[in-house]
Structures are given as C-alpha cells and as structure tokens.
Design a protein around this motif. Structure first.
Motif, short mmCIF file in Angstrom:
data_model
loop_
_atom_site.label_atom_id
_atom_site.label_comp_id
_atom_site.label_asym_id
_atom_site.label_seq_id
_atom_site.Cartn_x
_atom_site.Cartn_y
_atom_site.Cartn_z
N LEU A 1 -10.17 61.68 23.51
CA LEU A 1 -9.20 62.13 24.38
C LEU A 1 -8.88 63.67 23.61
CD1 LEU A 1 -6.57 59.33 24.67
CD2 LEU A 1 -7.79 60.63 26.59
N PRO A 2 -8.40 64.58 24.18
CA PRO A 2 -7.90 65.82 23.73
C PRO A 2 -6.48 65.56 22.88
CG PRO A 2 -7.28 65.82 26.28
CD PRO A 2 -8.27 64.43 25.94
N MET A 3 -5.75 66.70 22.53
CA MET A 3 -4.59 66.70 21.93
C MET A 3 -3.40 66.31 23.02
SD MET A 3 -4.54 66.53 18.54
CE MET A 3 -3.04 67.81 17.88
N VAL A 4 -3.18 65.15 23.39
CA VAL A 4 -2.14 64.65 24.18
C VAL A 4 -1.58 63.52 23.74
CG1 VAL A 4 -3.41 65.71 26.34
CG2 VAL A 4 -3.85 63.47 25.54
N PRO A 5 -0.23 63.40 24.07
CA PRO A 5 0.47 62.04 23.49
C PRO A 5 -0.07 60.71 23.60
CG PRO A 5 2.01 63.52 24.78
CD PRO A 5 0.68 64.07 24.99
N GLU A 6 -0.88 60.64 24.78
CA GLU A 6 -1.79 59.65 25.31
C GLU A 6 -2.81 59.27 23.91
OE1 GLU A 6 -1.13 62.03 27.24
OE2 GLU A 6 0.12 61.12 28.66
N LEU A 7 -2.91 60.18 23.25
CA LEU A 7 -4.03 59.75 22.11
C LEU A 7 -3.26 58.83 20.95
CD1 LEU A 7 -6.36 60.03 20.53
CD2 LEU A 7 -6.05 62.26 19.92
N PRO A 8 -2.22 59.30 20.39
CA PRO A 8 -1.46 58.57 19.38
C PRO A 8 -1.01 57.19 20.05
CG PRO A 8 -0.27 60.47 19.76
CD PRO A 8 -1.52 60.65 20.37
N VAL A 9 -0.77 57.30 21.33
CA VAL A 9 -0.18 56.11 21.98
C VAL A 9 -1.61 55.22 22.24
CG1 VAL A 9 0.63 55.12 24.41
CG2 VAL A 9 1.70 57.23 23.27
N SER A 10 -2.55 55.62 22.63
CA SER A 10 -3.63 54.66 22.63
C SER A 10 -4.08 54.14 21.35
CB SER A 10 -5.12 55.64 23.17
OG SER A 10 -4.71 55.92 24.52
N MET A 11 -4.11 54.91 20.20
CA MET A 11 -4.49 54.51 18.73
C MET A 11 -3.33 53.13 18.49
SD MET A 11 -5.12 58.14 17.21
CE MET A 11 -5.25 57.81 15.56
N LEU A 12 -2.11 53.67 18.67
CA LEU A 12 -1.14 52.72 18.13
C LEU A 12 -1.23 51.39 18.92
CD1 LEU A 12 1.80 55.34 17.18
CD2 LEU A 12 0.52 53.94 15.69
#
Ligand code: WTA
Length: 674
Positions: free
Chosen positions: A150-161
């Motif tokens: 993923l690029p730098m979008v809030p969905e990236l930390p959401v997916s990780m967490l």
C-alpha cells in the motif's frame, strides 16, 4: 574482498575535520522525557538484559514474563519469555480511557485542496476492529502471513494493526516497489492474502496501483505460491478509481465488503511475547531479499522506549516522520512506537516537493508540528530547490531527526539553521531494518550534537569496532572497522524468515567467539557498516561493507539490480556500482556487456532501464546504463567493481596492471568521463 565496491572503507585511515559541537537549548532540556544521565548506568553492559525491563514496563501486558532473555538457541534470542500481549491493544485499546478523542493520525493527502483527516484514537480503533473482523471471516488467524502493498494512506496502518490484532504476521512491501517484487515477497513468506489499493497520488499524478496487485498475484503463482485472495482498498471510499479490472472470485473491494462489518469488534488476541509481529524484507548480498522477522514483545518494548527517550514524544506533541511506512523507519517510528505512546502522528501521502518545496513547511505550520523526522536525501533536495522556504512559514520544531544515510556537516547545518531555525535539537540516528530501532544517536537532552556524526550509542547498546582480524579498533585511532554491538537488545530481529542459517552467517559468524556457547557475550552482532569512533566516543558511519547500495536512505542489493538487468536477453554481463550523487548520497550506475552480435543503442539502454523498473521498481533505476565493450576483470574472471566505481566517481582507475584486460579500462574511462 578486493572486488567489493566498498572495500577500502575498513582498515583505512579516516581523515576529516572535527566539527564544532552544538548544545540543546535550556528550553528543550526543561521539557525533555529523559534528563537523568543515570540511564547509562542503569543500562550498562553488566545490567543487560534486565535493564530492558524498563522499556517493557512501558507496555500493557496480559501476562508478565518469567524470563527476560532465553539464550538456549544462540543467536536466536527470545525476549520476555512467558509474557503475553497484543500490539494493536497497546497502540489503541489502552489509550481509549484517557485519549479517546485525541488525534492518532493527521492524514494529509497529496492534492492540496483535499481536506486533512484527523483520525482520533476512537476512530482508528473502530476502523481496525471492523477490518480485523473482515479478515477473521476470511479465515485469517494467528501466525498467518499477510502481504500488504500500500501507499501512504491511513488504510496502511489500519491493515497492519488489524493483522496484529488477530496475531497475524504482516509483511509490508514499500508501495513504490514493483508488483513483481511484491509477488516474490508474498511467495517467500507464503502469504495467504495480498492487501492493495486501486490507486494513489504521487507528484501530481493519480497512479494505478491495482495493476501491480495483478502482477504480484501472477508472480507469486509463478514462484509456486497461490494467494487466496486480493483485497483492494479504495483511495476514495465508494469509488473504484483504477482502470485495471477486478478479477471475479479473487479480488475483494474492501470498502464494499466493510459495510457488512459496521459496528463489529474483535478482541485483541493475547499473543506470546516472542511470537512474530511482522516481516520486513531488506536487501543483502544475494539476489534473494531477507525477510527480517520481528517479535511482538521485544520489538514493541524497544520502539516504545526509544520513541519516548530519543524522539522525545510527549502527548501534546505533533510528530511528523516523513518516511514511508513501507520501510522500517515507518514501522517503528510512524506506527508502532508513536501509537504505543498515544502520540499524534502526521502521515503525508505524496512527494515532499509537490506542488512546490514549501509544502512540508505549510503542513508543519497548519498542524503545529513540533517534532520532524526525515532523511538526508529529503533535506538535500528541499535545500536545493527551496533554500529560503522554511523561513516563510510560521512553525517551530523542538526536535528533528535524520536517518538512513550519513549526512554531510554542511547539509546538517542547513537543517539546523534554516529548517530548525536554530531552535530544534537534532538527533542523527543510525540503525537498520534488522535492529528494529535506534542504535547510535545522541540522547537529545543529555548530549551535545556534532554535525556528521551519529553520536554515541543509545542506552543499552554497547558498540565495538573490530578490524578484519578481529582486533578491537580503539576510539580516537582514526581507523575504521566493522561496527558490531556486543550485547543483545529487544529490538533485534529474531531471524530471517525461512533462512535461519543466513541469519547466523550474515550477522554473527564473523566475530562469534564460540559457536557452541549459549552466553550472549560470545555473539556480537555485526551490522555490516564500516565506522570510525572519535576520541569523544562519537561514531561516524561510513557506509556498507557488503554489496548493498544505500540510495536516498533505501537499501538496494547490487545483485538484485544486476539480475533485473540480466532479464534483458541482449545482456551477457552486468555490474552495479554505487556512484556519488549530490542529492541522493549515492546512486547505482549499471555497466553491461552485450552478447556478441548486438549493438549498443539508446533503445537498448532504455529497455534495460525499463527492465529494472519492472523487476524492482523505479527507485532502483540506475542513474546511467553504460554499455561497455567488456568488463574489467581479474585473471580469475571476477568483475572489478572497484575500478568501475572510481570511473563513475570521475576518479582514475588506480592500478590496473593485474587485470586480465587492462586496455578496456581506458576505453570505459573515455566513455564515462567524456
Ligand atoms: C545506513 C534504515 C549513516 C547504514 C533505518 C545502515 C546510516 C543502513 C544511518 C540501514 C545514519 C542508517 N548515518 N548511515 N544515521 N542510518 N544508515 O535497513 O548503512 O533501510 O546499515 O534502515 O542505512 O538501512 P535500513
């Protein structure tokens, strides 16, 4: 090692002017988290490993550990054994009582007209829960691997967490990497799912990212591993923005599916401390990237402790690390460390100079950023294109970080004077994907700063420099050697995913005192960097001792670029060398020799460039492709990269009389230096 492009950095005398010191301001010291120099006694070598309990105590544990370190299977150290916790709980749930309505992430999209999102801890917790519920229903469970591209979008930390919440192991691949690179990594980690996105903004263009997911899927299949599904987030929820079609039965549009999950909650799975939290692939000396495996308990303890004491993050700070979450810096110092401390962290989608070099400083002014964290490459480029921009904006940093590559004293001074307005303390942090968090840095309220030096080690890290024979190189000798860390610390990777022997060989074999010993004192960690220690104890990092090139603070393996070039059928041989670059520190230059019967043409040069971009991603593109009549070689047939490197750096080739084909060197020199 004669053939090594960076050989010569160890063992040689290092001569440079000692820089003047600068001191943190009284104002900074007055508010700092760490002002008691006792910390260095508390974390002295004879207090390792127990000292690190102090960091672990910053976390919330479901069950306290029985044993601080288990060394029974060296050098695969296990930290906080018997303890149980969850990383997502520590970054979210535990903050809800006191900080429910505090901003966790300020999200700034690249288009300047787009509203900034201020995502509170409550909101982030909701998003993570709902996505975790969706993943759970797709069968994801503790220990499964999930590749996130993923690029730098809030969905990236959401997916990780969300992965962390279920105890699943995420493997984030930098968004700028190619689909092929993502696919190879998905296959290596045997991932069940790939999480991707339709598209995103970069430098004014909306890029199609979904096409990379398709390539990743097929690439993984070619490598013998079939992904179960591909999850696609929408950059603008409710609107599919990619020209690439969805594949029926395989692709899942997350935002559509999430509507069924509104209000769903998932209890954070209580995980053993030594279970893996994530894999992060990095380059090494072979073509196969290494999936560095980081633990939950050890890693979380270390990044939380160093975020608090070295980044000096307070609840009232607005913290902005401009790195990409797809690299270790973003994992440790955008996501896990800051969120564990309930920080307010800024995430920016795009290019720092878009639409103009004032952009970062406008964001800093708008959001009241107090801590700023970036790489020397970003500092060099912002300085080059907009040296007077920072003064035009009303922001005030208290603290600034530089990371990823050596920073020249002159660039450091512009960062200090102009970006920091002489108000901010600077930490130059040296560390690696493998090490989870900082190794060397000044401790901001306790140490004076010296431009161009990473500083002494941080608390609990005990470096030592060995020469090639294993003798200790003393401080102030002016000689460089291989920097090692004498002791284990909780942030150190546990192993290389699927390649435990490579872990031992790469980082420990060279200076291990006794391979049968279960005493960690016998197992210094070799970082793979050349370094020199000044009289005052400060370390200066000189660069890699292996075939890794550090471009703009990103690690690229020369072998990976060479094998990408060799996919072009006309090429017989390829050699990549690091050449000095004004902005990026170093950049790869690629030398190729063709099979007989082929002509050197511009079209062919372009084809080679394109091949590297397709295989690895545009960041790996060489600055130049030189098509040469033959490679300079030793009599045993090894390519002399050292010779090519000095030609690329506009130097002379040195002594070439021992080469098998010395005459070719002059031909190449004329070609490269004219
Ligand atoms: C280099 C990035 C000089 C070093 C966190 C290391 C540095 C490699 C510095 C790791 C620094 C990192 N000064 N060199 N402050 N920080 N390096 O794994 O060569 O992407 O081995 O981790 O970057 O790169 P990696």
């Amino acid at each position: 090692m004669a053939d090594n492009p960076t050989a010569g950095q160890t063992g040689l005398d290092v001569l440079w002017r000692e820089e003047d010191y600068l001191y943190p301001s009284a104002k900074f010291i007055g508010q700092a988290n760490l002002t008691n120099p006792d910390i260095f006694d508390r974390f002295s070598l004879d207090r390792i490993p127990e000292a690190f309990r102090e960091y672990a105590d910053l976390l919330t544990w479901d069950r306290y550990w029985d044993k601080t370190i288990d060394t029974s299977d060296p050098p695969f150290w296990k930290w906080f054994v018997g303890g149980r916790l969850n990383a997502s709980y520590n970054c979210l749930d535990r903050h809800l009582d006191a900080n429910r309505n505090k901003t966790a992430i300020h999200y700034v999209g690249e288009p300047e007209g787009e509203a900034i999102q201020h995502i509170t801890y409550q909101e982030l917790w909701v998003r993570v829960n709902e996505f975790a519920a969706l993943l759970r229903d797709m069968g994801v469970k503790a220990g499964d691997r999930i590749t996130i591209h993923l690029p730098m979008v809030p969905e990236l930390p959401v997916s990780m967490l969300a992965c962390a919440r279920l105890g699943a192991i995420h493997s984030v691949v930098f968004g700028g990497f190619s689909g092929k690179a993502a696919g190879e990594r998905a296959a290596d980690s045997q991932s069940h799912l790939l999480i991707s996105m339709d598209g995103y903004w970069r430098a004014g263009k909306f890029l199609d990212h979904k096409e990379k997911a398709d390539i990743a899927y097929t690439e993984s299949e070619k490598a013998g591993h079939k992904l179960d599904s591909v999850l696609i987030w929408q950059r603008y929820p409710g609107k599919y923005g990619s020209p690439t079609a969805l594949v029926d039965g395989r692709d899942v549009v997350v935002n559509d599916k999430l509507q069924e999950y509104q209000g769903k909650r998932v209890e954070a799975v209580s995980m053993p401390a030594e279970a893996p939290l994530f894999l992060m692939y990095t380059s090494g000396t072979t073509g196969r990237p290494k999936g560095m495996q980081h633990s939950i308990g050890g890693y979380m303890s270390y990044v939380t402790g160093t975020s608090k004491y070295i980044q000096d993050i307070h609840p009232e700070d607005v913290y902005w690390c401009m790195a990409d979450i797809g690299w270790i810096t973003g994992h440790s110092y955008i996501v896990y460390g800051p969120l564990a401390l309930a920080a307010s962290s800024v995430m920016y989608e795009g290019a720092p100079t878009h639409p103009d070099p004032g952009r970062p400083w406008r964001i800093a002014e708008e959001l009241g950023v107090t801590i700023f964290h970036t790489s020397p490459t970003a500092v060099r480029s912002l300085r080059k294109v907009g040296p007077d921009e920072p003064a035009k904006y009303d922001y005030h940093f208290k603290h600034m970080t530089t990371v990823g590559e050596p920073i020249e004293p002159e660039v450091w001074r512009w960062y200090y004077d102009v970006v920091g307005k002489r108000e901010a303390v600077i930490v130059d942090t040296w560390w690696q994907t493998e090490t989870g968090g900082f190794l060397c840095s000044t401790t901001p309220a306790l140490h004076k700063m010296k431009p161009g030096s990473a500083g002494p080690a941080v608390a609990g890290i005990h470096p030592i420099i060995y020469d090639d024979e294993g003798n200790v190189v003393p401080p102030g000798s002016g000689r460089a050697g291989n920097i090692c860390i004498q002791n284990p610390w909780p942030g150190l990777a546990q192993t290389i995913w699927g390649q435990p022997e490579r872990f031992v060989e790469t980082y420990f074999a060279r200076y291990c005192k006794d391979r049968t010993s279960t005493d960690w004192h016998d197992w210094p960690y070799m970082a793979g960097d050349a370094a020199v220690q000044a009289e005052d104890g400060y370390y200066r990092i000189l660069g890699r001792i292996d075939d890794v090139i550090n471009v703009a603070g990103h690690r690229l393996g020369t072998k990976e670029i060479e094998s990408a070039a060799l996919t072009v059928k006309e090429i017989a041989e390829a050699a990549v060398v690091p050449a000095k670059d004004e902005i990026k520190g170093v950049m790869p230059e690629l030398y190729v020799a063709l099979h007989p019967g082929y002509e050197a043409t511009e079209a062919l040069q372009q084809k080679i460039m394109d091949a590297v971009a397709t295989e690895l991603g545009p960041i790996a593109k060489p600055r130049h492709v030189w098509i040469v009549p033959d490679m300079p070689k030793t009599r045993s047939g090894k390519i002399m990269r050292r010779v090519l490197r000095s030609l690329s750096d506009k130097g002379d080739a040195g002594d070439v009389t021992t080469l098998a084909n010395p005459e070719v060197v002059e031909t190449i020199r004329k070609q490269v230096q004219s």
